[in-house]
Write a protein that holds these residues in place. Structure first.
Motif, PDB file in Angstrom:
ATOM      1  N   SER A 330       0.965  -1.058   0.306  1.00 24.18           N
ATOM      2  CA  SER A 330      -0.080   0.093   0.006  1.00 24.18           C
ATOM      3  C   SER A 330       0.725   1.243   0.072  1.00 24.18           C
ATOM      4  O   SER A 330       1.739   1.510   0.832  1.00 24.18           O
ATOM      5  N   PRO A 331       0.583   2.157  -1.142  1.00 24.66           N
ATOM      6  CA  PRO A 331       1.568   3.342  -1.016  1.00 24.66           C
ATOM      7  C   PRO A 331       1.737   4.190   0.398  1.00 24.66           C
ATOM      8  O   PRO A 331       2.838   4.851   0.748  1.00 24.66           O
ATOM      9  N   GLU A 332       0.654   4.087   1.079  1.00 23.46           N
ATOM     10  CA  GLU A 332       0.463   4.729   2.506  1.00 23.46           C
ATOM     11  C   GLU A 332       1.696   4.167   3.348  1.00 23.46           C
ATOM     12  O   GLU A 332       1.840   4.856   4.442  1.00 23.46           O
ATOM     13  N   LEU A 333       1.989   2.964   3.095  1.00 24.04           N
ATOM     14  CA  LEU A 333       2.907   2.365   3.977  1.00 24.04           C
ATOM     15  C   LEU A 333       4.292   2.172   3.536  1.00 24.04           C
ATOM     16  O   LEU A 333       5.045   1.285   3.923  1.00 24.04           O
ATOM     17  N   VAL A 334       4.619   2.837   2.421  1.00 26.25           N
ATOM     18  CA  VAL A 334       5.782   2.900   1.569  1.00 26.25           C
ATOM     19  C   VAL A 334       6.685   4.472   1.943  1.00 26.25           C
ATOM     20  O   VAL A 334       5.800   5.581   1.681  1.00 26.25           O
ATOM     21  N   SER A 335       7.814   4.394   2.311  1.00 24.20           N
ATOM     22  CA  SER A 335       8.266   5.758   2.411  1.00 24.20           C
ATOM     23  C   SER A 335       9.721   5.425   2.403  1.00 24.20           C
ATOM     24  O   SER A 335      10.431   4.233   2.124  1.00 24.20           O
ATOM     25  N   GLY A 336      10.360   6.413   2.588  1.00 22.98           N
ATOM     26  CA  GLY A 336      12.009   6.395   2.470  1.00 22.98           C
ATOM     27  C   GLY A 336      12.662   5.599   3.526  1.00 22.98           C
ATOM     28  O   GLY A 336      13.751   4.873   3.304  1.00 22.98           O
ATOM     29  N   GLU A 337      12.083   5.920   4.910  1.00 25.18           N
ATOM     30  CA  GLU A 337      12.220   4.919   5.850  1.00 25.18           C
ATOM     31  C   GLU A 337      12.013   3.553   5.661  1.00 25.18           C
ATOM     32  O   GLU A 337      12.690   2.489   6.320  1.00 25.18           O
ATOM     33  N   ARG A 338      10.959   3.247   4.827  1.00 25.51           N
ATOM     34  CA  ARG A 338      10.279   1.830   4.858  1.00 25.51           C
ATOM     35  C   ARG A 338       9.969   1.740   3.390  1.00 25.51           C
ATOM     36  O   ARG A 338       8.954   1.859   3.101  1.00 25.51           O
ATOM     37  N   PRO A 339      11.117   1.455   2.590  1.00 27.60           N
ATOM     38  CA  PRO A 339      10.858   1.116   1.226  1.00 27.60           C
ATOM     39  C   PRO A 339       9.854   0.063   0.910  1.00 27.60           C
ATOM     40  O   PRO A 339       9.646  -0.959   1.521  1.00 27.60           O
ATOM     41  N   ALA A 340       9.297  -0.020  -0.251  1.00 26.44           N
ATOM     42  CA  ALA A 340       8.534  -1.142  -0.581  1.00 26.44           C
ATOM     43  C   ALA A 340       9.144  -2.350  -0.669  1.00 26.44           C
ATOM     44  O   ALA A 340      10.468  -2.554  -1.260  1.00 26.44           O
ATOM     45  N   MET A 341       8.607  -3.518  -0.177  1.00 26.58           N
ATOM     46  CA  MET A 341       9.365  -4.897   0.105  1.00 26.58           C
ATOM     47  C   MET A 341       9.075  -5.780  -0.886  1.00 26.58           C
ATOM     48  O   MET A 341       9.705  -6.968  -0.844  1.00 26.58           O
ATOM     49  N   TYR A 342       7.991  -5.445  -1.565  1.00 28.43           N
ATOM     50  CA  TYR A 342       7.450  -6.401  -2.508  1.00 28.43           C
ATOM     51  C   TYR A 342       7.040  -5.964  -3.875  1.00 28.43           C
ATOM     52  O   TYR A 342       6.925  -4.946  -3.917  1.00 28.43           O
ATOM     53  N   ARG A 343       7.080  -6.725  -4.954  1.00 28.30           N
ATOM     54  CA  ARG A 343       6.853  -6.270  -6.288  1.00 28.30           C
ATOM     55  C   ARG A 343       5.346  -6.197  -6.465  1.00 28.30           C
ATOM     56  O   ARG A 343       4.601  -6.759  -5.800  1.00 28.30           O
ATOM     57  N   ARG A 344       4.952  -5.389  -7.424  1.00 30.36           N
ATOM     58  CA  ARG A 344       3.576  -5.494  -7.839  1.00 30.36           C
ATOM     59  C   ARG A 344       3.367  -6.615  -8.901  1.00 30.36           C
ATOM     60  O   ARG A 344       3.924  -6.854  -9.765  1.00 30.36           O
ATOM     61  N   LEU A 345       2.251  -7.339  -8.878  1.00 24.83           N
ATOM     62  CA  LEU A 345       1.445  -8.308  -9.618  1.00 24.83           C
ATOM     63  C   LEU A 345       0.104  -8.474  -9.115  1.00 24.83           C
ATOM     64  O   LEU A 345      -0.304  -8.009  -8.203  1.00 24.83           O
ATOM     65  N   GLU A 346      -0.414  -9.164 -10.197  1.00 26.69           N
ATOM     66  CA  GLU A 346      -2.029  -9.093 -10.129  1.00 26.69           C
ATOM     67  C   GLU A 346      -2.257 -10.384  -9.180  1.00 26.69           C
ATOM     68  O   GLU A 346      -1.411 -11.259  -8.998  1.00 26.69           O
ATOM     69  N   ALA A 347      -3.336 -10.215  -8.461  1.00 29.94           N
ATOM     70  CA  ALA A 347      -3.767 -11.317  -7.456  1.00 29.94           C
ATOM     71  C   ALA A 347      -3.938 -12.671  -8.052  1.00 29.94           C
ATOM     72  O   ALA A 347      -3.779 -13.837  -7.560  1.00 29.94           O
ATOM     73  N   LYS A 348      -4.380 -12.647  -9.012  1.00 28.56           N
ATOM     74  CA  LYS A 348      -4.776 -13.905  -9.862  1.00 28.56           C
ATOM     75  C   LYS A 348      -3.375 -14.802 -10.319  1.00 28.56           C
ATOM     76  O   LYS A 348      -3.207 -15.704 -10.018  1.00 28.56           O
ATOM     77  N   VAL A 349      -2.193 -13.597 -10.449  1.00 30.47           N
ATOM     78  CA  VAL A 349      -0.994 -14.474 -10.919  1.00 30.47           C
ATOM     79  C   VAL A 349      -0.377 -15.155  -9.484  1.00 30.47           C
ATOM     80  O   VAL A 349      -0.092 -16.143  -9.610  1.00 30.47           O
ATOM     81  N   PHE A 350      -0.662 -14.435  -8.541  1.00 33.56           N
ATOM     82  CA  PHE A 350      -0.075 -14.874  -7.189  1.00 33.56           C
ATOM     83  C   PHE A 350      -0.813 -16.097  -6.822  1.00 33.56           C
ATOM     84  O   PHE A 350      -0.375 -16.999  -6.376  1.00 33.56           O
ATOM     85  N   GLY A 351      -2.230 -16.024  -6.868  1.00 34.07           N
ATOM     86  CA  GLY A 351      -2.895 -17.223  -6.683  1.00 34.07           C
ATOM     87  C   GLY A 351      -2.727 -18.472  -7.279  1.00 34.07           C
ATOM     88  O   GLY A 351      -2.510 -19.465  -6.673  1.00 34.07           O
ATOM     89  N   ASP A 352      -2.519 -18.342  -8.545  1.00 39.51           N
ATOM     90  CA  ASP A 352      -1.934 -19.324  -9.451  1.00 39.51           C
ATOM     91  C   ASP A 352      -0.581 -19.909  -9.106  1.00 39.51           C
ATOM     92  O   ASP A 352      -0.706 -21.203  -9.213  1.00 39.51           O
ATOM     93  N   GLY A 353       0.206 -18.933  -8.906  1.00 37.11           N
ATOM     94  CA  GLY A 353       1.669 -19.467  -8.337  1.00 37.11           C
ATOM     95  C   GLY A 353       1.587 -20.118  -7.319  1.00 37.11           C
ATOM     96  O   GLY A 353       2.505 -20.952  -6.909  1.00 37.11           O
ATOM     97  N   PHE A 354       0.569 -20.136  -6.378  1.00 33.81           N
ATOM     98  CA  PHE A 354       0.633 -20.966  -5.241  1.00 33.81           C
ATOM     99  C   PHE A 354       0.578 -22.489  -5.299  1.00 33.81           C
ATOM    100  O   PHE A 354       1.343 -23.020  -4.586  1.00 33.81           O
ATOM    101  N   TRP A 355      -0.142 -22.913  -6.276  1.00 31.21           N
ATOM    102  CA  TRP A 355      -0.058 -24.239  -6.419  1.00 31.21           C
ATOM    103  C   TRP A 355       1.392 -24.724  -7.007  1.00 31.21           C
ATOM    104  O   TRP A 355       1.698 -25.971  -6.609  1.00 31.21           O
ATOM    105  N   ASP A 356       1.898 -24.033  -7.784  1.00 34.69           N
ATOM    106  CA  ASP A 356       3.051 -24.420  -8.189  1.00 34.69           C
ATOM    107  C   ASP A 356       4.075 -24.518  -6.867  1.00 34.69           C
ATOM    108  O   ASP A 356       5.097 -25.423  -6.804  1.00 34.69           O
ATOM    109  N   ALA A 357       4.120 -23.423  -6.197  1.00 36.92           N
ATOM    110  CA  ALA A 357       4.923 -23.206  -5.066  1.00 36.92           C
ATOM    111  C   ALA A 357       4.788 -24.223  -4.046  1.00 36.92           C
ATOM    112  O   ALA A 357       5.754 -24.855  -3.383  1.00 36.92           O
ATOM    113  N   PHE A 358       3.469 -24.670  -3.860  1.00 38.79           N
ATOM    114  CA  PHE A 358       3.141 -25.537  -2.665  1.00 38.79           C
ATOM    115  C   PHE A 358       3.467 -26.930  -3.079  1.00 38.79           C
ATOM    116  O   PHE A 358       3.997 -27.576  -2.033  1.00 38.79           O
TER     117      PHE A 358
END
Length: 388
Positions: A330-358
């Motif tokens: 969430s942009p409100e939780l990203v700052s110079g002191e706390r930079p973004a720790m994860y990349r942007r992707l579609e929720a569906k891409v993440f959900g589909d990747g779960f089965w491969d990872a699991f």
């Protein structure tokens, strides 16, 4: 094309009267074997140390500051918590688990119509695995070590997207009980999402708006048959959840759930309560970890198989963002002191990747390389968050 082991139900393996040793497909390498200390019936389970945190969600709903502090502490230390004040009475929860057991106790020949191995639609009689339905989790290779459990996995909400052909007609009360549980647990999940938003200083709808009004939810009934050597197998391998939050109803008699505490606590047992009382948990999932930019972290957990004179059943409901939503810090939780720790992707891409990872025993965040190396990769992360 499915692996030949895909159709082998663990319940059938466990029921084999000639089973003198566990099939090698289930046996872990020595360094991966769990401690069986969590396997215990009511009255013999030892309390976890430290104790699992408990939050009264009825007080959260009233914005009680002391309960909000308990929630913050639970999220910071465990990433999950037991809930009270949720309004689901013991007879109802007992009926849910009893009906779940009754399904798995049906004769094998009564359950193939709900199988998660379906026609591939290739015109050549091929078969394929798909997540919904009854069976075992996806099997990809000969080397994959299999978990000691069978499961029934169903999309429950939105209601108009349910594939009722996978919903068992027997026992006759299972469909209605699952529907009622899904309605009540969604209210619980949304209440927790609002409280989590408030704990970070935002309005109640901060996270709910990001997941959407038609937040998908999937129910997983998991059955762990009796196991002669629970010290050699995983009931369910270590993993984090494919969810924003998960509502988890535990077996009221047999323990087995363990949580890994990263602060040196190691694997800690979540005990059964005893006395016919049911333990209901809320667990932080991977998608919440990403959206909160790691303000909340998804805990690694696993299940130890029950002993040879026991069985265990549980019901988890996973709440996920709408598939078309963008998953990002969430942009409100990203700052110079706390930079973004994860990349942007579609929720569906993440959900589909779960089965491969699991199937590989990996965490989806790691498998999809979602994490950003803040020291070397921050420009890429900043571009991802800005949508560039």
């Amino acid at each position: 094309m499915v692996h030949q082991a895909q159709g082998q139900l663990v319940q059938e393996v466990a029921a084999d009267g000639a089973l003198s040793a566990l099939p090698s497909r289930y046996v872990l390498k020595e360094q991966h074997r769990p401690s069986p200390t969590a396997v215990a019936t009511t009255g013999t389970a030892k309390p976890a140390a430290p104790s699992i945190p408990t939050v009264d969600v009825s007080r959260l709903a009233d914005a009680d500051p002391e309960e909000a502090a308990r929630l913050r502490s639970a999220l910071r230390s465990w990433g999950l918590f037991a809930v009270t004040g949720h309004g689901m009475q013991e007879p109802f929860l007992d009926a849910v688990l009893a009906s779940s057991r009754a399904f798995f106790h049906l004769p094998t020949e009564a359950k193939p119509e709900y199988s998660n191995v379906v026609d591939a639609g290739d015109g050549e009689g091929g078969r394929r695995f798909q997540p919904e339905g009854y069976g075992v989790d996806r099997v990809d290779t000969d080397e994959q070590v299999l978990d000691w459990c069978d499961r029934l996995y169903l999309l429950v909400r939105p209601e108009d997207e349910r594939q009722l052909r996978f919903w068992p007609a027997h026992p006759p009360d299972l469909r209605d009980l699952l529907h009622e549980f899904s309605v009540r647990s969604e209210k619980l999940a949304r209440l927790v999402l609002a409280a989590m938003a408030r704990s970070l200083g935002f309005q109640d709808g901060f996270f709910a708006d990001k997941v959407g009004e038609r937040m998908p939810s999937y129910a997983r009934f998991t059955y762990y048959p009796p196991c002669p050597r629970p010290d050699l197998v995983h009931g369910l391998k270590p993993h984090t959840d494919n969810s924003v939050v998960t509502v988890l109803l535990l077996d009221e008699r047999v323990g087995g759930l363990q949580v890994f505490l990263e602060d040196g606590g190691g694997w800690v047992d979540v005990p059964v309560l005893g006395g016919g009382r049911h333990q209901l948990l809320v667990v932080v999932g991977d998608e919440m970890e990403i959206m909160s930019n790691a303000a909340f972290r998804a805990p690694v957990h696993r299940v130890v198989a029950p002993g040879e004179a026991e069985e265990r059943v549980s019901l988890a409901v996973f709440y996920q963002p709408e598939p078309h939503r963008v998953l990002e810090p969430s942009p409100e939780l990203v700052s110079g002191e706390r930079p973004a720790m994860y990349r942007r992707l579609e929720a569906k891409v993440f959900g589909d990747g779960f089965w491969d990872a699991f199937a590989l025993g990996e965490r989806t965040i790691d498998f999809l390389k979602v994490k950003v190396d803040v020291a070397t990769d921050q420009p890429a992360a900043a571009a991802a968050v800005s949508g560039a």
